[in-house]
Write an enzyme that holds these catalytic residues in place. Structure first.
Site, short mmCIF file in Angstrom:
data_model
loop_
_atom_site.label_atom_id
_atom_site.label_comp_id
_atom_site.label_asym_id
_atom_site.label_seq_id
_atom_site.Cartn_x
_atom_site.Cartn_y
_atom_site.Cartn_z
N MET A 78 -33.67 -22.28 7.22
CA MET A 78 -33.44 -20.84 7.13
C MET A 78 -33.33 -20.28 8.54
O MET A 78 -33.54 -20.97 9.53
CB MET A 78 -34.59 -20.16 6.38
CG MET A 78 -35.95 -20.30 7.04
SD MET A 78 -37.25 -19.35 6.23
CE MET A 78 -36.73 -17.66 6.63
N CYS A 79 -32.98 -18.99 8.62
CA CYS A 79 -32.89 -18.30 9.91
C CYS A 79 -32.96 -16.81 9.62
O CYS A 79 -33.77 -16.38 8.82
CB CYS A 79 -31.60 -18.69 10.64
SG CYS A 79 -30.10 -18.40 9.67
N GLY A 80 -32.11 -16.02 10.26
CA GLY A 80 -32.09 -14.58 10.00
C GLY A 80 -31.31 -14.23 8.75
O GLY A 80 -31.79 -13.48 7.89
N TRP B 278 -34.43 -14.83 6.38
CA TRP B 278 -35.48 -13.86 6.70
C TRP B 278 -35.12 -12.44 6.29
O TRP B 278 -35.99 -11.67 5.90
CB TRP B 278 -35.82 -13.89 8.19
CG TRP B 278 -36.99 -13.01 8.49
CD1 TRP B 278 -36.99 -11.82 9.14
CD2 TRP B 278 -38.35 -13.24 8.07
NE1 TRP B 278 -38.25 -11.28 9.17
CE2 TRP B 278 -39.11 -12.14 8.51
CE3 TRP B 278 -38.97 -14.26 7.36
CZ2 TRP B 278 -40.47 -12.04 8.28
CZ3 TRP B 278 -40.33 -14.16 7.13
CH2 TRP B 278 -41.07 -13.07 7.59
#
Length: 307
Positions: free
Chosen positions: A261-263, A291
């Site tokens: 995952m990330c932003g 996120w």
């Protein structure tokens, strides 16, 4: 083992050979995308600046689920086919995906094409290096209309559903894993910077809480790239995971798989391709909402920081 198509990494020299090779048509795809706090406009740059000759522009913010309130979520299956057809792409084309930052948004676009069943998807590692060695096209191009608008017949719903279940995880399933304390069934890697992960820096999207999912591990995407912005070698990546997380991807995996995952699900795929480069048999799922979705839907399930 995942049976859907995989993205193949090519350096500048091999990419040039692909473009010049006889046989199936090669379509270069500029998939440049910038963070919302960047002043750059990727589509305008494509139209006015440099690009690989005969490129088309793939817009992550347009080819997406348009009913979602979260940015560039994966589009409905047939919407993807329709938008790809507008670009004049055919099922049997060889796709060479790149982004002008080097390795940033290109992996997300390349993975998306493979997820939706396109075979022969290549990712250029990376464009700034390529244009130092080989000629590129300069000047203004018209991006107002598609060149061909061909019907693109992708995979059927059954195969797409299989690909999606194997490679994507949605909020509800991930939230259940966290609430039921079963997150240790997976290794969860978050590609955001350490300061964002630990709540020491604000998110680029105004009003979004900072911090991370309880149980997630921080692996900023820049750590899997070398000083030139290209992917590290297999040996360097193996050493990175051993040193930072005590993981040896050449040993049998002691969990169900990996979640990245990330932003907003873009740089997460950089991690995905790095792990695949080490061992292509490891099950990896992308948390598409990442996120931005988690912080809005699960504000009570945030560790370290609430900036």
């Amino acid at each position: 083992m995942v049976n859907s198509p995989r993205v193949k990494l090519l350096n500048a020299d091999y990419a040039r050979r692909l473009i010049q090779s006889p046989g199936p048509r090669v379509v270069p795809i500029d998939a440049t995308w910038y963070m919302p706090n960047s002043p750059n406009n990727a589509k305008k740059q494509f139209a006015q600046d440099d690009r690989i000759k005969n490129s088309v522009f793939f817009d992550l913010d347009s080819v997406c689920c348009r009913t979602s309130k979260y940015p560039h979520m994966l589009p409905p299956h047939r919407l993807f086919d329709k938008e790809v057809g507008k670009l004049g792409i055919r099922n049997d084309d060889l796709l060479l995906v790149y982004d002008r930052q080097g390795i940033f948004s290109g992996p997300r676009a390349a993975w998306t094409f493979a997820l939706y069943g396109h075979h022969n998807v290549y990712l250029l590692d990376h464009y700034p290096q390529y244009k130092l060695k080989y000629p590129v096209e300069n000047g203004v191009v018209d991006t107002s209309e598609a060149t061909d608008n061909l019907p693109y017949e992708g995979i059927d719903n059954t195969q797409f559903g299989k690909n999606y279940r194997e490679q994507v995880i949605e909020f509800d399933e991930l939230a259940d894993l966290v609430v039921l304390r079963n997150l240790d069934e997976y290794y969860v890697f978050d590609a955001r910077s350490a300061d964002r992960f630990h709540g020491k820096a604000p998110e680029p999207r105004k009003g979004l809480l900072s911090g991370h999912i309880p149980g997630a591990l921080n692996l900023p995407f820049t750590k899997v790239l070398n000083e030139s912005g290209q992917y590290k070698t297999v040996e360097e990546l193996v050493e990175l995971f051993k040193k930072d997380f005590g993981l040896d991807w050449n040993e049998p995996l002691d969990r169900k798989g990996v979640i990245v995952m990330c932003g907003t699900g873009v740089t997460a795929v950089i991690l995905r391709l790095a792990i695949e480069k080490i061992n292509s048999d490891i099950p990896i799922r992308v948390y598409d909402g990442s996120w931005t979705e988690w912080a809005q839907r699960a504000p009570d399930l945030i560790a370290e920081g609430h900036l």
